[in-house]
Design an enzyme around this catalytic site. Structure first.
Site, mmCIF file in Angstrom:
data_model
loop_
_atom_site.group_PDB
_atom_site.id
_atom_site.type_symbol
_atom_site.label_atom_id
_atom_site.label_comp_id
_atom_site.label_asym_id
_atom_site.label_seq_id
_atom_site.Cartn_x
_atom_site.Cartn_y
_atom_site.Cartn_z
ATOM 1 N N ASP A 245 -12.109 7.243 3.728
ATOM 2 C CA ASP A 245 -10.893 7.009 4.501
ATOM 3 C C ASP A 245 -10.503 5.524 4.524
ATOM 4 O OD1 ASP A 245 -8.706 7.628 6.029
ATOM 5 O OD2 ASP A 245 -9.819 7.941 7.905
ATOM 6 N N LYS B 164 -10.041 13.092 8.054
ATOM 7 C CA LYS B 164 -9.565 12.723 9.390
ATOM 8 C C LYS B 164 -9.510 13.958 10.292
ATOM 9 C CE LYS B 164 -6.425 8.950 7.971
ATOM 10 N NZ LYS B 164 -7.035 7.874 8.762
ATOM 11 N N GLU C 92 -9.369 3.712 2.199
ATOM 12 C CA GLU C 92 -8.881 3.788 0.822
ATOM 13 C C GLU C 92 -7.818 2.745 0.483
ATOM 14 O OE1 GLU C 92 -7.596 5.392 3.258
ATOM 15 O OE2 GLU C 92 -5.463 5.096 2.893
ATOM 16 N N ARG D 60 -7.573 -0.428 1.039
ATOM 17 C CA ARG D 60 -8.110 -1.672 0.487
ATOM 18 C C ARG D 60 -8.528 -1.502 -0.970
ATOM 19 N NH1 ARG D 60 -12.458 -1.586 5.234
ATOM 20 N NH2 ARG D 60 -10.669 -0.478 6.124
ATOM 21 N N ASP E 276 1.751 6.547 5.340
ATOM 22 C CA ASP E 276 0.752 5.570 4.921
ATOM 23 C C ASP E 276 1.196 4.795 3.673
ATOM 24 O OD1 ASP E 276 -1.637 4.331 5.566
ATOM 25 O OD2 ASP E 276 -2.896 5.712 4.417
ATOM 26 N N ASP F 19 -2.556 10.346 3.462
ATOM 27 C CA ASP F 19 -3.947 9.964 3.666
ATOM 28 C C ASP F 19 -4.651 10.985 4.548
ATOM 29 O OD1 ASP F 19 -6.362 8.713 3.976
ATOM 30 O OD2 ASP F 19 -5.612 7.077 5.245
ATOM 31 N N LYS G 221 0.857 -1.190 0.000
ATOM 32 C CA LYS G 221 0.000 0.000 0.000
ATOM 33 C C LYS G 221 0.887 1.231 0.000
ATOM 34 C CE LYS G 221 -3.141 2.704 3.017
ATOM 35 N NZ LYS G 221 -4.013 2.710 4.216
HETATM 36 N N1 BES Z 1 -4.136 4.701 6.864
HETATM 37 C C1 BES Z 1 -5.253 4.465 7.711
HETATM 38 C C2 BES Z 1 -4.946 3.505 8.857
HETATM 39 C C3 BES Z 1 -3.903 3.981 9.851
HETATM 40 C C4 BES Z 1 -4.288 4.680 10.966
HETATM 41 C C5 BES Z 1 -2.574 3.690 9.659
HETATM 42 C C6 BES Z 1 -3.339 5.115 11.875
HETATM 43 C C7 BES Z 1 -1.619 4.114 10.572
HETATM 44 C C8 BES Z 1 -2.004 4.833 11.682
HETATM 45 C C9 BES Z 1 -6.400 3.876 6.887
HETATM 46 O O1 BES Z 1 -6.465 4.289 5.582
HETATM 47 C C10 BES Z 1 -7.652 4.302 7.551
HETATM 48 O O2 BES Z 1 -7.923 5.464 7.555
HETATM 49 N N2 BES Z 1 -8.400 3.348 8.075
HETATM 50 C C11 BES Z 1 -9.620 3.643 8.749
HETATM 51 C C12 BES Z 1 -10.651 2.688 8.247
HETATM 52 C C13 BES Z 1 -12.064 3.052 8.614
HETATM 53 C C14 BES Z 1 -12.492 4.310 7.898
HETATM 54 C C15 BES Z 1 -12.976 1.916 8.252
HETATM 55 C C16 BES Z 1 -9.385 3.484 10.243
HETATM 56 O O3 BES Z 1 -8.596 2.625 10.645
HETATM 57 O O4 BES Z 1 -9.971 4.239 11.003
HETATM 58 ZN ZN ZN Z 2 -4.689 4.908 4.725
HETATM 59 MN MN MN Z 3 -7.542 6.110 5.361
#
Ligand code: BES
Ligand code: ZN
Ligand code: MN
Length: 498
Positions: free
Chosen positions: A346, A276, A348, A350, A287, A269, A264
């Protein structure tokens, strides 16, 4: 500012200046060579140990400044507990501890690679040197000033005294390449997103061509042609164009099917329209840690001319809010033909991986695919920062990853997959949706990926906890860890080379 330490190997000898590092066990025993080198100064160690209550416990150390009878300006004795119990990862750690005892302003240091019971083998001395390189890493290229009382850190030369210098040097050609590769991954992760956007990342990955890696860069029109609309949808709100990079290292048999690693690479992000919160958002420059690990691994394999055919593929995008950004409710058609309803922009990573996994699986028919992604915050809630979450559709691959994790210290913990979780991402309007609700967030993310790997053996490593904001350890003081490069290099070395 100074670069990290450089390491070299030579036959056991005493330095005429600088820092001298030696090892003892928990009975304060020194090795025969070490005792011989120290001569009368060995008695000094016993006295200082008593005065300092130093017992030689694993990881503890004793510091002697301007020791009489020695030309070295400083003698450091590091305990290694019971040397008979030491595993590969313990030598890496010992090297890290040794480097940590070398003052930042030192210009030269000598480490005597002898345990109390015997001299370290070439492999062990290389693991020690790897630890020195990892610990000595710093990312300070954007610091232009120092405080008044701060002395300029130096690029210390670390000479490691070994029993067989020529053999150790030749073993280091591979191990030194691994050190470079972990540090390359750390550098990429630490770079800010105004510098490292998809096209620039692709350019840096292309530098692997100098090692004989074939690198193809897919730009937006090329990805449109392939139908990678899930990946492109994530990037459509950014002024920086998306890229997919496919790296191929062909060190194996001519027609042997490759193994594949997919990363990834979200260069930043923001969350997109589902933006966020501000606090901590700067961390999202990391990210792309999965992609950084894949580039590091490909460099490591090429540097040691690994006898394997390996593919590294990274999906590079920036997730931004914009008039042209993707919306919640949008439905995208992936390269596989399956459709995804976007619930939360968010989620994204996947979407990016869905298209890259499908592309690699159908084009190269790999033996297995392993993807790495800072995919969910939920994996940190589950496992903290000690283990990466592993999801797999293949027990053999999963077991091998667990073993490689134990050997390197980059550990993985297997998490569940199953139809009950899978149905949580069924959508009212499309084949699936990109989030599965509040519970089991890391699992439902993995279930989405599972829908894009067909029957190919596959493992997904959620590295959100292990790759970024790393706890300070003996082998890393940086924000990024470069997690996964050593793990996957070990996996390949143990099982997939002819
Ligand atoms: N890049 C983030 C996950 C992340 C969070 C990585 C903190 C490193 C540190 C990912 O893209 C994300 O935002 N995931 C969301 C998913 C949710 C919207 C279903 C999350 O984990 O909150
Ligand atoms: Zn992300
Ligand atoms: Mn995200």
């Amino acid at each position: 500012m100074a670069d990290g330490p450089t390491v070299g190997f030579s036959a056991f000898s005493l330095p005429s200046s600088g820092v001298l590092v030696v090892f003892c066990d928990d009975a304060l025993r020194l090795g025969t060579v070490t005792r011989g080198l120290l001569g009368p100064a060995a008695a000094l160690v016993a006295r200082a140990a008593a005065a300092d209550r130093f017992k030689g416990k694993s990881g503890s150390s004793l510091d002697l400044v301007a020791p009489a009878d020695l030309k070295a300006g400083r003698l450091v004795v590091i305990g290694c507990g019971k040397p008979g119990d030491m595993k590969r990862k313990d030598f890496v750690k010992l090297g890290g501890i040794a480097m940590g005892k070398i003052p930042a302003v030192a210009t030269s240091a000598t480490i005597v690679a002898e345990l109390p019971n015997k001299a370290m083998s070439a492999e062990q001395a290389c693991d020690l040197a790897l630890g020195v390189r990892l610990r000595g890493y710093r990312f300070d290229r954007y610091k232009t000033k120092r405080k008044e009382d701060e002395e300029k850190p130096t690029a210390v030369k670390v000479d490691i005294g070994v029993a067989d210098a020529p053999r150790t040097r030749s073993a280091w050609t591979a191990k030194g390449g691994l050190a470079d590769s972990v540090l390359l991954a750390r550098d990429l992760i630490n770079e800010p997103a105004n510098v490292l956007y998809p096209a620039e990342f692709a350019r840096r990955a292309s530098a692997l061509r100098r090692l004989g890696v074939a690198v193809d860069v897919l730009d937006v029109p090329a990805m449109k042609k392939l139908g990678m609309n899930a990946l492109l949808g994530v990037g459509q709100g950014s002024v920086h164009e998306s890229r997919t990079v496919v790296m191929r290292w062909n060190g194996g048999k001519k027609d042997a099917s490759p193994i594949a690693f997919i990363g990834k690479g979200v260069c930043f992000d923001t969350g997109g329209i589902s933006i966020k919160p501000a606090a901590g958002m700067e961390d999202m420059k990391g990210d792309m840690a999965g992609a950084a690990c894949v580039v590091g691994l490909m460099q490591a394999l090429a540097a040691r001319k690994a006898k394997v055919n390996a593919i590294g593929a990274i999906g590079l995008v920036e997730n931004m809010p914009d008039g042209n950004a993707q919306r919640p409710g949008d439905i995208v058609k992936t390269m596989s033909g399956q459709t995804i309803e976007i619930i939360n922009t968010d989620a994204e990573g996947r979407l990016v991986l869905a298209d890259v996994l499908h592309h690699i699986n159908t084009k190269y028919k790999p033996k297995f695919m392993i993807d790495l992604a800072t995919l969910t915050g939920a994996i940190m809630v589950a496992l903290g920062q000690e283990y990466a979450g592993m999801f797999a559709n293949d027990d053999k691959l999963a077991d091998r990853l667990v073993k490689a994790g134990q050997a390197t210290g980059e550990r993985v913990w297997r998490m569940p997959l199953g139809p009950e979780y899978d149905k949580m991402i069924d959508s009212r309007f499309a084949d699936m949706k990109n989030t599965g609700g509040r519970w089991g967030g890391s699992i439902t993310a993995a279930q989405l990926l599972a829908r894009f790997v067909g029957k190919t053996p596959w493992a997904h490593l959620d590295i959100a906890g292990t790759a970024l904001g790393s706890p300070q350890t003996d082998i890393n003081k940086s924000w990024s860890s470069g997690w996964g490069v050593r793990l996957l290099n070990q996996l390949v070395e143990d099982h997939y080379e002819r």
